[in-house]
Design an enzyme around this catalytic site. Structure first.
Site, PDB file in Angstrom:
ATOM      1  N   PRO A   1     -15.349  -7.360   7.662  1.00 16.72           N
ATOM      2  CA  PRO A   1     -14.378  -8.208   6.964  1.00 16.72           C
ATOM      3  C   PRO A   1     -13.171  -7.367   6.555  1.00 16.72           C
ATOM      4  O   PRO A   1     -13.327  -6.178   6.252  1.00 16.72           O
ATOM      5  CB  PRO A   1     -15.140  -8.683   5.733  1.00 16.72           C
ATOM      6  CG  PRO A   1     -16.206  -7.664   5.513  1.00 16.72           C
ATOM      7  CD  PRO A   1     -16.575  -7.155   6.885  1.00 16.72           C
TER       8      PRO A   1
ATOM      9  N   ASN B   1     -15.888   7.730   7.622  1.00 17.32           N
ATOM     10  CA  ASN B   1     -14.623   8.426   7.887  1.00 17.32           C
ATOM     11  C   ASN B   1     -14.383   9.475   6.803  1.00 17.32           C
ATOM     12  O   ASN B   1     -15.167   9.613   5.869  1.00 17.32           O
ATOM     13  CB  ASN B   1     -13.463   7.425   7.976  1.00 17.32           C
ATOM     14  CG  ASN B   1     -13.286   6.656   6.685  1.00 17.32           C
ATOM     15  OD1 ASN B   1     -12.979   7.222   5.647  1.00 17.32           O
ATOM     16  ND2 ASN B   1     -13.513   5.350   6.725  1.00 17.32           N
TER      17      ASN B   1
ATOM     18  N   ILE C   1     -10.952  -6.653   3.740  1.00 17.69           N
ATOM     19  CA  ILE C   1     -11.012  -6.938   2.300  1.00 17.69           C
ATOM     20  C   ILE C   1      -9.616  -7.253   1.765  1.00 17.69           C
ATOM     21  O   ILE C   1      -9.411  -8.212   1.020  1.00 17.69           O
ATOM     22  CB  ILE C   1     -11.667  -5.756   1.563  1.00 17.69           C
ATOM     23  CG1 ILE C   1     -13.113  -5.641   2.047  1.00 17.69           C
ATOM     24  CG2 ILE C   1     -11.623  -5.943   0.054  1.00 17.69           C
ATOM     25  CD1 ILE C   1     -13.797  -4.343   1.765  1.00 17.69           C
TER      26      ILE C   1
ATOM     27  N   PHE D   1      -2.762  -0.169   1.510  1.00 17.49           N
ATOM     28  CA  PHE D   1      -2.286   1.121   2.027  1.00 17.49           C
ATOM     29  C   PHE D   1      -2.251   1.045   3.544  1.00 17.49           C
ATOM     30  O   PHE D   1      -2.999   0.284   4.145  1.00 17.49           O
ATOM     31  CB  PHE D   1      -3.227   2.257   1.597  1.00 17.49           C
ATOM     32  CG  PHE D   1      -2.899   2.781   0.233  1.00 17.49           C
ATOM     33  CD1 PHE D   1      -3.228   2.049  -0.889  1.00 17.49           C
ATOM     34  CD2 PHE D   1      -2.243   3.993   0.068  1.00 17.49           C
ATOM     35  CE1 PHE D   1      -2.911   2.508  -2.164  1.00 17.49           C
ATOM     36  CE2 PHE D   1      -1.929   4.464  -1.189  1.00 17.49           C
ATOM     37  CZ  PHE D   1      -2.255   3.730  -2.313  1.00 17.49           C
TER      38      PHE D   1
ATOM     39  N   LYS E   1       1.914  -4.705   9.173  1.00 19.43           N
ATOM     40  CA  LYS E   1       0.621  -4.849   8.489  1.00 19.43           C
ATOM     41  C   LYS E   1       0.759  -5.700   7.240  1.00 19.43           C
ATOM     42  O   LYS E   1      -0.087  -6.536   6.947  1.00 19.43           O
ATOM     43  CB  LYS E   1       0.105  -3.456   8.127  1.00 19.43           C
ATOM     44  CG  LYS E   1      -1.303  -3.444   7.624  1.00 19.43           C
ATOM     45  CD  LYS E   1      -1.875  -2.044   7.605  1.00 19.43           C
ATOM     46  CE  LYS E   1      -2.015  -1.503   9.017  1.00 19.43           C
ATOM     47  NZ  LYS E   1      -2.538  -0.149   9.064  1.00 19.43           N
TER      48      LYS E   1
HETATM   49  O1  C5P Z   1      -5.763  -2.294   8.942  1.00 20.88           O
HETATM   50  P1  C5P Z   1      -5.769  -1.027   8.189  1.00 20.88           P
HETATM   51  O2  C5P Z   1      -7.148  -0.460   8.001  1.00 20.88           O
HETATM   52  O3  C5P Z   1      -4.836   0.022   8.664  1.00 20.88           O
HETATM   53  O4  C5P Z   1      -5.227  -1.445   6.746  1.00 20.88           O
HETATM   54  C1  C5P Z   1      -5.242  -0.594   5.675  1.00 20.88           C
HETATM   55  C2  C5P Z   1      -5.294  -1.368   4.398  1.00 20.88           C
HETATM   56  O5  C5P Z   1      -6.193  -2.452   4.495  1.00 20.88           O
HETATM   57  C3  C5P Z   1      -5.816  -0.541   3.250  1.00 20.88           C
HETATM   58  O6  C5P Z   1      -5.223  -1.030   2.062  1.00 20.88           O
HETATM   59  C4  C5P Z   1      -7.301  -0.817   3.286  1.00 20.88           C
HETATM   60  O7  C5P Z   1      -7.899  -0.619   2.018  1.00 20.88           O
HETATM   61  C5  C5P Z   1      -7.328  -2.274   3.688  1.00 20.88           C
HETATM   62  N1  C5P Z   1      -8.497  -2.672   4.477  1.00 20.88           N
HETATM   63  C6  C5P Z   1      -9.433  -3.490   3.912  1.00 20.88           C
HETATM   64  N2  C5P Z   1     -10.500  -3.928   4.678  1.00 20.88           N
HETATM   65  C7  C5P Z   1     -10.624  -3.541   5.957  1.00 20.88           C
HETATM   66  C8  C5P Z   1      -9.673  -2.690   6.537  1.00 20.88           C
HETATM   67  C9  C5P Z   1      -8.620  -2.270   5.760  1.00 20.88           C
HETATM   68  O8  C5P Z   1      -9.311  -3.827   2.748  1.00 20.88           O
HETATM   69  N3  C5P Z   1     -11.657  -3.962   6.658  1.00 20.88           N
END
Ligand code: C5P
Length: 400
Positions: free
Chosen positions: A305, A211, A307, A324, A338
């Site tokens: 996963p 991305n 994170i 975020f 969220k």
């Molecule tokens: O679910 P979404 O991607 O919108 O959530 C955003 C937040 O979740 C950010 O803080 C991003 O770093 C974290 N995130 C993560 N692992 C993922 C997806 C998002 O840590 N697989």
């Protein structure tokens, strides 16, 4: 200007790393400190008195028996009128003489005559550093109260790779600030994990999906936290950014790698997940996928996963977990949902719809959502968002 009013006596020893001390002088001046420099005879082989005096905006002191220097500022005053004496680079020879209490030049005489705290930033060949004689001298100086900053491991001027590099100017500055203005370092002693940038998910040995995340916000956060004294572990996806000073960086590609690197960094006091982690990973084809007629490749996707959600659970959950939320509509409501779903403490929500230009841009407008409600910050640069967040993290961690 955290060092305004602070007086530093900087003794510059003879080593190739002396050039880095010029940067340190600049940073100290930018922080408001008054810097008086003693340039040893061998130090003057590596940097010129003119550079040192131009940067410090003070005369440079070089001779023990100098009528000019004595008339201006005797060596006793020079050593007494300092809040901190810093030796950088501290060579093996200079430290040996200091440990012995010799006073055979201006530098060692001032060290003996000074009652100010002493900080040593050693730099030398790795074998010289490891030699029992040097180690004994360093131990003795440390026992007498000297603070030792570095040395770092890495490439040395002699071509070897080992322990002996002068600590980076920013790290020496951070140690000085921590010593002289501890309240400016509210995150000293805290370990913080930051994720930043995109992840890259391989499709086959040559292709991937990713991305547009530039990593700028996460890197700015890592830097702001380090500036407040935190020990920062930055887990970064593929980005084109320099490592912020004083930050430990681990580069990864996939979300799985990012999670493993985050786990390896635990335990931490806080985790800030600013990475744009890919939601899906592909079942990776073992060989490059071939174009065959009109047939399209079949890619089998799996969930990556999460994170942030993973870090928000478990025995090693950091005291503060921040995520975020990059949204393109109903920003706050989605971010609140969220926060609950992921189990983190705060969410910084921002509108990343194309017209805002957040991805890759320098500005950001965020809402901080915690258990209490929503705080909307004005439009700020990513650096300002980072500084504000770092202040908030410091306040939260000091309250616990
Ligand atoms: O679910 P979404 O991607 O919108 O959530 C955003 C937040 O979740 C950010 O803080 C991003 O770093 C974290 N995130 C993560 N692992 C993922 C997806 C998002 O840590 N697989």
């Amino acid at each position: 200007m955290v060092l305004t009013g602070k007086r530093i006596l900087l003794i510059i020893g003879g080593g190739i790393a002396a050039y880095k001390v010029l940067i340190l002088i600049r940073r100290l001046r930018d922080s408001g400190a008054t810097v008086r420099c003693i340039l040893t005879k061998s130090g003057a082989e590596f940097v010129t008195p003119l550079s040192v005096s131009a940067l410090s905006e003070q005369p440079v002191y070089q001779e023990l028996f100098s009528l000019t220097d004595e008339a201006e500022m005797g060596h006793i005053r020079l050593s007494r009128e300092a809040d901190l004496v810093v030796v950088a680079p501290a060579t093996a020879n200079l430290m040996a003489r200091a440990a012995q209490g010799l006073a055979d030049d201006l530098a060692t005489t001032c060290l003996l005559a000074s009652s100010a705290p002493l900080m040593l930033a050693p730099a030398m060949n790795g074998y010289m550093w490891a030699h029992p004689a040097t180690q004994a001298n360093v131990a003795q100086l440390a026992e007498r109260g000297a603070q030792i900053v570095g040395p770092d491991a890495g490439d040395l001027a002699c071509g070897e790779v080992s322990l002996g590099r002068l600590a980076e100017p920013e790290a020496i500055l951070a140690a000085i600030v921590e010593r002289l203005a501890p309240t400016a370092m509210p995150l000293a002693g805290k370990r913080i994990l930051v994720t930043a940038g995109p992840t890259r998910e391989a499709l086959d040995p040559v292709r991937y999906v990713s991305n547009h995340s530039s990593g700028k916000q996460g890197f700015a956060i890592a830097e702001a936290l380090a500036t407040l004294g935190a020990q920062v572990a930055l887990v970064a996806g593929p980005v084109n950014l320099a490592t912020p000073p004083g930050v430990d960086r681990v580069d990864i590609e996939s979300a799985d790698d990012m999670l493993a690197a985050c786990r390896a960094a635990l335990p931490v006091d806080a985790a800030i997940c600013a990475a744009a982690v890919a939601d899906w990973k592909a079942e990776i084809a073992p060989q490059k996928m071939k174009k065959s007629g009109d047939g399209l490749p079949v890619i089998t996707w799996q969930q990556n996963p999460d994170i942030l959600a993973t870090l928000s659970q478990g025995a090693q959950r950091p005291g503060l977990v921040v995520g975020f939320a990059a949204e393109t509509q109903t920003v706050i409501a989605h971010a609140q949902a969220k926060r609950a779903r992921k189990g983190c403490d705060w969410i910084l929500a921002n509108d990343v719809s194309a017209e805002r230009g957040v991805f890759g841009g320098d500005a950001n407008q965020v809402h901080l959502i915690d258990g209490e409600g929503v705080e909307t910050w004005p439009q700020l640069s990513k650096t300002e968002v980072a500084a504000r967040l770092a202040e908030r993290v410091a306040a939260a961690l000091s309250a616990t």
